[in-house]
Scaffold this motif. Structure first.
Motif, PDB file in Angstrom:
ATOM      1  N   SER A 191       0.729  -1.066  -0.150  1.00 35.63           N
ATOM      2  CA  SER A 191      -0.008   0.067  -0.071  1.00 35.63           C
ATOM      3  C   SER A 191       0.701   1.393   0.009  1.00 35.63           C
ATOM      4  O   SER A 191       1.822   1.177   0.667  1.00 35.63           O
ATOM      5  CB  SER A 191      -0.984  -0.051   1.281  1.00 35.63           C
ATOM      6  OG  SER A 191      -1.445   1.281   1.545  1.00 35.63           O
ATOM      7  N   ALA A 200       0.373   3.774   1.533  1.00 35.70           N
ATOM      8  CA  ALA A 200       0.147   4.280   3.041  1.00 35.70           C
ATOM      9  C   ALA A 200       1.557   4.254   3.734  1.00 35.70           C
ATOM     10  O   ALA A 200       1.648   5.006   4.522  1.00 35.70           O
ATOM     11  CB  ALA A 200      -0.869   3.527   3.662  1.00 35.70           C
ATOM     12  N   ILE A 201       2.408   3.349   3.714  1.00 40.54           N
ATOM     13  CA  ILE A 201       3.407   3.267   4.171  1.00 40.54           C
ATOM     14  C   ILE A 201       4.750   3.837   3.403  1.00 40.54           C
ATOM     15  O   ILE A 201       5.849   3.658   3.898  1.00 40.54           O
ATOM     16  CB  ILE A 201       3.916   1.737   4.953  1.00 40.54           C
ATOM     17  CG1 ILE A 201       4.386   1.006   3.626  1.00 40.54           C
ATOM     18  CG2 ILE A 201       2.865   1.337   5.382  1.00 40.54           C
ATOM     19  CD1 ILE A 201       5.061  -0.302   3.961  1.00 40.54           C
ATOM     20  N   LEU A 231      11.064   2.628   5.419  1.00 39.06           N
ATOM     21  CA  LEU A 231      10.304   3.522   6.335  1.00 39.06           C
ATOM     22  C   LEU A 231      10.862   3.295   7.767  1.00 39.06           C
ATOM     23  O   LEU A 231      10.890   4.234   8.488  1.00 39.06           O
ATOM     24  CB  LEU A 231       8.894   2.340   6.355  1.00 39.06           C
ATOM     25  CG  LEU A 231       8.057   2.518   7.726  1.00 39.06           C
ATOM     26  CD1 LEU A 231       7.420   3.799   7.673  1.00 39.06           C
ATOM     27  CD2 LEU A 231       7.089   1.284   8.007  1.00 39.06           C
ATOM     28  N   GLY A 277       1.485  -3.818  10.739  1.00 45.75           N
ATOM     29  CA  GLY A 277       1.161  -2.700   9.820  1.00 45.75           C
ATOM     30  C   GLY A 277       1.665  -2.870   8.566  1.00 45.75           C
ATOM     31  O   GLY A 277       0.794  -2.655   7.591  1.00 45.75           O
ATOM     32  N   HIS A 334      -1.098  -3.951   5.716  1.00 47.60           N
ATOM     33  CA  HIS A 334      -1.398  -2.519   5.160  1.00 47.60           C
ATOM     34  C   HIS A 334      -2.322  -1.776   6.020  1.00 47.60           C
ATOM     35  O   HIS A 334      -3.095  -1.215   5.550  1.00 47.60           O
ATOM     36  CB  HIS A 334      -2.102  -2.908   3.667  1.00 47.60           C
ATOM     37  CG  HIS A 334      -1.241  -3.603   3.142  1.00 47.60           C
ATOM     38  ND1 HIS A 334       0.041  -3.585   2.504  1.00 47.60           N
ATOM     39  CD2 HIS A 334      -1.663  -5.041   2.372  1.00 47.60           C
ATOM     40  CE1 HIS A 334       0.115  -4.467   1.515  1.00 47.60           C
ATOM     41  NE2 HIS A 334      -0.712  -5.561   1.653  1.00 47.60           N
ATOM     42  N   GLN A 335      -1.977  -1.708   7.434  1.00 47.36           N
ATOM     43  CA  GLN A 335      -2.618  -0.924   8.276  1.00 47.36           C
ATOM     44  C   GLN A 335      -1.703   0.229   8.665  1.00 47.36           C
ATOM     45  O   GLN A 335      -1.076   0.176   9.594  1.00 47.36           O
ATOM     46  CB  GLN A 335      -3.117  -1.856   9.619  1.00 47.36           C
ATOM     47  CG  GLN A 335      -3.969  -2.777   9.319  1.00 47.36           C
ATOM     48  CD  GLN A 335      -5.343  -2.013   9.337  1.00 47.36           C
ATOM     49  OE1 GLN A 335      -5.681  -1.162   9.413  1.00 47.36           O
ATOM     50  NE2 GLN A 335      -6.574  -3.261   8.592  1.00 47.36           N
ATOM     51  N   GLN A 336      -2.219   1.273   8.166  1.00 44.02           N
ATOM     52  CA  GLN A 336      -1.198   2.763   8.407  1.00 44.02           C
ATOM     53  C   GLN A 336      -1.432   2.968   9.829  1.00 44.02           C
ATOM     54  O   GLN A 336      -0.528   3.455  10.353  1.00 44.02           O
ATOM     55  CB  GLN A 336      -1.584   3.734   7.480  1.00 44.02           C
ATOM     56  CG  GLN A 336      -1.077   5.009   7.874  1.00 44.02           C
ATOM     57  CD  GLN A 336       0.433   5.006   7.223  1.00 44.02           C
ATOM     58  OE1 GLN A 336       0.760   4.177   6.391  1.00 44.02           O
ATOM     59  NE2 GLN A 336       1.307   5.774   8.066  1.00 44.02           N
ATOM     60  N   LYS A 337      -2.509   2.761  10.336  1.00 39.57           N
ATOM     61  CA  LYS A 337      -2.876   3.100  11.728  1.00 39.57           C
ATOM     62  C   LYS A 337      -2.061   2.433  12.723  1.00 39.57           C
ATOM     63  O   LYS A 337      -1.549   3.092  13.804  1.00 39.57           O
ATOM     64  CB  LYS A 337      -4.288   2.965  12.095  1.00 39.57           C
ATOM     65  CG  LYS A 337      -4.936   1.715  12.372  1.00 39.57           C
ATOM     66  CD  LYS A 337      -6.158   1.490  12.660  1.00 39.57           C
ATOM     67  CE  LYS A 337      -6.688   0.053  12.710  1.00 39.57           C
ATOM     68  NZ  LYS A 337      -8.111  -0.093  13.100  1.00 39.57           N
ATOM     69  N   ILE A 373       0.992   1.543  12.109  1.00 40.02           N
ATOM     70  CA  ILE A 373       2.496   2.078  11.846  1.00 40.02           C
ATOM     71  C   ILE A 373       2.479   3.469  12.376  1.00 40.02           C
ATOM     72  O   ILE A 373       3.724   3.909  13.177  1.00 40.02           O
ATOM     73  CB  ILE A 373       2.889   2.254  10.354  1.00 40.02           C
ATOM     74  CG1 ILE A 373       2.794   0.706   9.860  1.00 40.02           C
ATOM     75  CG2 ILE A 373       4.115   2.895  10.053  1.00 40.02           C
ATOM     76  CD1 ILE A 373       3.162   0.582   8.297  1.00 40.02           C
ATOM     77  N   ASP A 374       1.410   4.215  12.258  1.00 39.32           N
ATOM     78  CA  ASP A 374       1.620   5.544  13.009  1.00 39.32           C
ATOM     79  C   ASP A 374       1.534   5.486  14.255  1.00 39.32           C
ATOM     80  O   ASP A 374       2.279   6.428  15.057  1.00 39.32           O
ATOM     81  CB  ASP A 374       0.182   6.283  12.524  1.00 39.32           C
ATOM     82  CG  ASP A 374       0.256   6.875  11.147  1.00 39.32           C
ATOM     83  OD1 ASP A 374       1.078   6.682  10.487  1.00 39.32           O
ATOM     84  OD2 ASP A 374      -0.750   6.875  10.447  1.00 39.32           O
TER      85      ASP A 374
END
Length: 411
Positions: A2, A4-5, A47, A374, A378-381, A383-384
C-alpha cells in the motif's frame, strides 16, 4: 504494498542502495522468499530508516567505545554452575516471612529486587549494544561499528576465556527449591536480536563479511548447539510445550537461531508447532490470549505475547504459507491478535481488565508487533501508532520484556 507506508522524504542514491542491499540479504538468508515480496521489503526498510536513523546513530556513537562484557565478569557463589554458565534467580520468588530459612515462596508479578541479576544485565547490555552497532553499520558503512559488534560476538560465543556455555541449566533458580528451572529459558530471549544482527556480519551476499570464516563458523556452531539443547533437553522441551508466552518465546528463539545456523528443518518444525499447537492453544477467537489476561500483569503480558508472535512470524518469513498472513479456519492469526491489542496500546485507559500489579505506568512502549503487522496487513494506523511510542524504555522490567529494539534488522 500500500502507498500508505511510503516514506514522506526522498532518499539519496546511497540510502536507496542500502535498502536494496538489505532486500538482497533477506532473499539470500531465506531462499524461499518470493521475488514479488522484494519491493515490499525495500519499502519497509526505508520506512524504518526514516523513523530510526537518528536514534540508531546516536546509540551507536555511544556504544562503539564500550568494550564487550560477558557473564564471566560476574561470578557468583549462588549458582550451582560454573563460571561460563548463565545464572539468574526467579523474579517472583521471595523469602518466606514466617521462616527466613525456608524455601522461597511465589508472589506472582512482583519482582524480588535482591535477586542476583548481573548475568541478565550483561546479556541485556549485549542485546542493546550489538544490534544497534550492526544497524549503524548498515546505515553508514562505517566499519568501526561493525568491528565493535563483532568484538561482542567473539567475546560471548568464540573466545574460550569469556564465552557463555550453550545451555541454560541454572536460570531462574529458586532458593531452597531448584538450582535452575525451565522457565529460565526465557532469559535468552535477549539473544534473538543478537543472532539476527550476527547474520548480517557473516559471509554472504550483503557486502564484505566483517567476521572471518572461522569466527563465523564458531558463532553459528554455538547457536546450533544451543538450538539442539533447546530441542533435546528436558528444560527446553518443557518450555516448548508450555501453554503461554513461554512457548512463543521458545519458538522465537528456536526460529531465529535456526535461521542463523542455516537449519531449515528446524525452522519448518517451529512453524508447524506454531500453526498446529501454539496458535490454537493460546489465542481466543477475538485475538486475545486468555492465559495472559489471567496473570497479575495482564496488560504487559498480552502485549509481550503479541510482540513475540509477531517476531516469530517475521523470523519465519520465506516459508510457505506466509507466516504473518497465516490464520486458522476461524480467523485466528497474527492479524486477529493485532486487531485485539491495537485499541489498548493506543489508549491504555480503555483496558478492560485488571491493571498490572507492577510497572504499569511506563507502558506501552514501541511494540514491534504493531510495525510488523502494519506492514503485513497494510494498516497505516498501526504504523502511525508505532512511531509515537517510546523506542528506548528505561524501566528494568519493561526492558526485560522488550527484546526486539532494532526493526531495521527485521524488515
Amino acid at each position: 504494498m500500500s502507498h500508505a507506508i511510503q516514506p514522506t522524504i526522498q532518499f539519496n542514491r546511497r540510502a536507496f542502495l542500502k535498502a536494496a542491499s538489505a532486500t538482497v540479504f533477506a532473499a539470500a538468508a531465506n531462499p524461499a522468499l518470493p521475488k514479488s515480496s522484494q519491493a515490499a521489503e525495500s519499502e519497509a526498510y526505508r520506512l524504518v530508516v526514516t523513523t530510526d536513523r537518528k536514534r540508531i546513530l546516536q546509540a551507536a556513537a555511544e556504544f562503539v567505545s564500550q568494550t564487550p562484557l560477558t557473564i564471566t565478569a560476574f561470578p557468583t557463589r549462588r549458582s550451582a554452575g560454573g563460571l561460563h554458565d548463565f545464572y539468574s534467580q526467579a523474579d517472583y520468588f521471595w523469602p518466606n516471612p514466617k521462616d527466613p530459612t525456608a524455601p522461597y515462596i511465589n508472589r506472582d508479578g512482583q519482582s524480588n529486587p535482591d535477586n542476583f541479576d548481573d548475568h541478565r544485565k550483561a546479556m541485556v547490555r549485549l542485546s542493546i549494544q550489538m544490534p544497534a552497532l550492526t544497524a549503524a553499520w548498515l546505515l553508514t558503512d562505517d566499519s568501526r561499528y561493525a568491528k565493535r559488534a563483532c568484538d561482542h560476538l567473539r567475546a560471548w560465543f568464540v573466545t574460550p576465556e569469556t564465552l557463555m556455555s550453550p545451555s541454560l541449566n541454572f536460570a531462574q533458580a529458586v532458593q531452597g527449591v531448584s538450582t535452575g528451572r525451565s522457565y529460565g529459558i526465557i532469559d535468552t530471549l535477549h539473544l534473538v536480536e543478537v543472532a539476527r544482527a550476527a547474520s548480517f556480519l557473516t559471509p554472504g551476499f550483503l557486502t564484505k563479511a566483517m567476521l572471518s570464516p572461522e569466527d563465523s563458523r564458531a558463532i553459528k556452531a554455538w547457536f546450533q548447539s544451543y538450538l539442539d539443547w533447546l530441542n533435546s533437553s528436558n528444560p527446553g522441551k518443557t518450555e516448548r510445550d508450555a501453554k503461554n508466552n513461554h512457548a512463543i518465546c521458545w519458538a522465537l528463539q528456536a526460529a531465529e537461531y535456526a535461521r542463523l545456523a542455516g537449519d531449515e528443518a528446524a525452522r519448518k518444525e517451529v512453524y508447524r508447532r506454531y500453526r498446529e499447537i501454539m496458535l490454537p492453544d493460546q489465542m481466543a477467537e477475538d485475538g486475545s490470549f486468555p492465559r495472559e489476561l489471567a496473570r497479575t500483569k495482564p496488560y504487559s503480558y498480552s502485549i509481550f505475547n503479541f510482540d513475540g508472535m509477531a517476531g516469530l512470524c517475521q523470523s519465519l518469513k520465506g516459508i510457505i504459507p506466509d507466516p504473518p498472513a497465516f490464520q486458522l479456519p476461524d480467523g485466528r492469526g497474527l492479524a486477529k491478535a493485532a486487531e485485539f491489542i491495537y485499541p489498548y496500546i493506543k489508549d491504555k485507559r480503555a483496558w478492560k481488565w485488571a491493571k498490572d500489579v507492577e510497572h504499569f505506568d511506563p507502558l506501552p512502549v514501541r511494540s514491534p508487533g504493531l510495525l510488523f503487522s502494519g506492514i503485513a496487513f497494510h494498516q497505516q494506523k498501526y504504523i502511525d501508532l508505532w512511531k509515537t511510542l517510546n523506542p528506548d524504555p528505561t524501566d528494568k522490567e519493561v526492558i526485560r520484556n522488550f527484546p526486539i529494539r532494532q526493526p531495521l534488522l527485521w524488515v
